[in-house]
Write an enzyme that holds these catalytic residues in place. Structure first.
Site, short mmCIF file in Angstrom:
data_model
loop_
_atom_site.label_atom_id
_atom_site.label_comp_id
_atom_site.label_asym_id
_atom_site.label_seq_id
_atom_site.Cartn_x
_atom_site.Cartn_y
_atom_site.Cartn_z
CG PHE A 61 26.63 158.97 -64.36
CD1 PHE A 61 27.11 159.49 -63.16
CD2 PHE A 61 26.88 157.63 -64.63
CE1 PHE A 61 27.82 158.70 -62.25
CE2 PHE A 61 27.60 156.83 -63.73
CZ PHE A 61 28.07 157.36 -62.54
CG ASP A 298 22.57 162.37 -54.47
OD1 ASP A 298 22.26 162.36 -55.68
OD2 ASP A 298 22.12 163.19 -53.66
O1 DOR Z 1 22.31 167.68 -54.13
C1 DOR Z 1 21.66 167.09 -54.99
N1 DOR Z 1 21.97 167.21 -56.30
N2 DOR Z 1 20.61 166.34 -54.63
C2 DOR Z 1 19.76 165.83 -55.54
O2 DOR Z 1 18.82 165.18 -55.16
C3 DOR Z 1 19.96 166.10 -56.97
C4 DOR Z 1 21.36 166.36 -57.26
C5 DOR Z 1 21.60 166.88 -58.65
O3 DOR Z 1 21.07 166.30 -59.59
O4 DOR Z 1 22.34 167.85 -58.79
#
Ligand code: DOR
Length: 437
Positions: A61, A298
């Protein structure tokens, strides 16, 4: 404040029944079809289904430090709209959440900004085991065994052994092998082809890192959760790991594969990368078989300008909290799984995996974190309707049947949809999640 939700089909631990639920203050007080009592508000929920609110155990976030991409106010409204009543947020904010002090600062910040309930992981570094040992107000420890967005990485074997040996909180990890990714990246160094992202972050990278992490967990007898499983090969490792090991899959690894780069380009660039159609099918089967037990998003927003940079500069990650439940309800409506399974994957199991108190079930005495869903409502996901600050979604233009139409957080109705319009009430905010440890 007392609220009576009448005549919904309520998804209870023992099965679904048409009944009524009385909320008294922050708790579920009574579940009884014949209930007669004076209340402040009555909701006639006939024809709809009442489920425990979604607990999303993996979100980014971005607050503090990266609030041009997302912030707690926008993201938690997106949660409320998506039927997500609690979230567990990752430590790659700025500063990284790698000390107890920063963890407590984040909790304090959320207290005045988050519409839904909140929890924050503490991140591992090669040398912060003292902090990891003292943290309590957290679901657990996050290790980036492979690097992703940000600078968190623990790749040295000795440091990993120390973390697994000397801490007691549950551990979860981003499993992509750093050396494999670096070797592959050198091979594709001059590539401008977005599809090469899945060749750099390939099947082997995911398999090696997941195998390494499960080996550590089993040797040290440490509770371990594999985040965002993306390949079929990891499923056997998870199954062989026994009770210490749990795992999750994200909607993007279920519903997108390398064929989608042609139409969606960098919007579906994330880590771990999307894989093949066969992986999609086997991950789905692993959910149905009970090997993978959790669905998390995610949610990792970046601005559209950042995402539109050419490969490889475009960052990895996509937003999903406000559509994940609808994506799964759409599967229910297509007969691919049951509503009870969705509740287990998105609420009951995340609560069990992270030792979350009083959540994940509709039961007397449990927190009144609830989502009312309409399995006959069809709506199209549109960029312009998104609450996430980044204002885009890879599912733009997708028609889904089955949507949350009202959400309660600790007994307070934070969201309802009427005549296609979202209404939010932020006069009462979410609460810090409590854990059994
Ligand atoms: O695609 C991703 N973006 N994988 C992650 O583990 C971190 C995340 C991010 O924080 O942008």
């Amino acid at each position: 404040m007392k609220t009576l939700i009448k005549n919904a089909v309520v998804v209870l631990p023992e099965g679904s029944v048409e009944t009524s639920v009385l909320i008294d203050g922050k708790k579920i007080a009574t579940i009884d079809a014949a209930i007669q009592t004076t209340v402040d508000q009555t909701v006639d929920a006939g024809g709809k289904h009442l489920i425990p609110g979604v607990i999303d155990d993996q979100v980014h976030f971005r607050e503090p430090g990266l609030t041009h991409k997302e912030d707690l106010a926008h993201a938690s409204r997106a949660c409320a709209k998506g039927g997500v009543t609690s979230f567990l947020e990752m430590p790659n904010t700025v500063p990284n959440t790698v000390t107890v002090d920063v963890l407590h600062d984040k909790l304090k910040m959320a207290q005045s900004r988050s519409l839904v309930n909140y929890g924050f992981y503490i991140g591992a570094t090669p040398d912060n085991v003292g902090e990891l040992r003292h943290a309590r107000r957290t679901p657990g420890i996050k290790i980036f065994i492979g690097s992703s967005t940000g600078n968190l990485l623990v790749d040295e074997q000795a440091a990993l052994e120390t973390i697994f040996a000397e801490t007691i909180l549950p551990i979860c990890a981003h499993c992509e092998d750093e050396s494999t990714v670096r070797e592959n990246a050198a091979r594709y160094a001059n590539s401008k082809d977005i599809a090469d992202h899945s060749r750099v972050r390939d099947h082997r990278a995911a398999f090696i890192a997941t195998q390494r992490a499960i080996d550590l967990a089993v040797r040290h007898q440490h509770r371990f959760h594999v985040l965002h499983v993306s390949t079929a090969a990891e499923i056997d490792l998870i199954a062989a790991g026994g009770d210490l090991i749990t795992a999750e899959v994200c909607p993007h690894h279920l519903f997108f594969n390398v064929d989608d780069y042609a139409s969606l380009g960098s919007l579906v660039k994330m880590n771990p990368s999307i894989k093949t159609k066969s992986d999609n099918q086997k991950l789905w089967q692993a959910l149905l078989d009970g090997v993978i037990t959790v669905i998390a998003t995610d949610h990792a927003p970046h601005t559209i300008e950042e995402k539109q940079q050419p490969y490889p500069a475009c960052p990895s990650g996509l937003p999903a909290v406000e559509n994940s439940l609808a994506l799964m309800l759409n599967q229910v409506c297509q007969g691919k799984c049951s509503l009870e399974q969705v509740v287990k994957w998105m609420s009951t199991e995340p609560a069990r995996v992270w030792g979350i108190q009083n959540k994940g079930k509709i039961e007397v005495g449990y927190d009144a974190d609830l989502a009312l869903v309409d399995l006959s409502l069809t709506q199209t996901v549109l960029n312009e309707n998104q609450e996430t600050k980044c204002g885009w979604t890879p599912w733009h233009g997708t028609e889904l049947t089955g949507w949350p139409v009202a959400t309660w957080v600790m007994g307070h109705q934070v969201f309802r949809q009427e005549d296609g319009k979202s209404q939010f009430d932020s006069s009462v905010l979410g609460k810090e999640i409590e854990y059994r440890h």
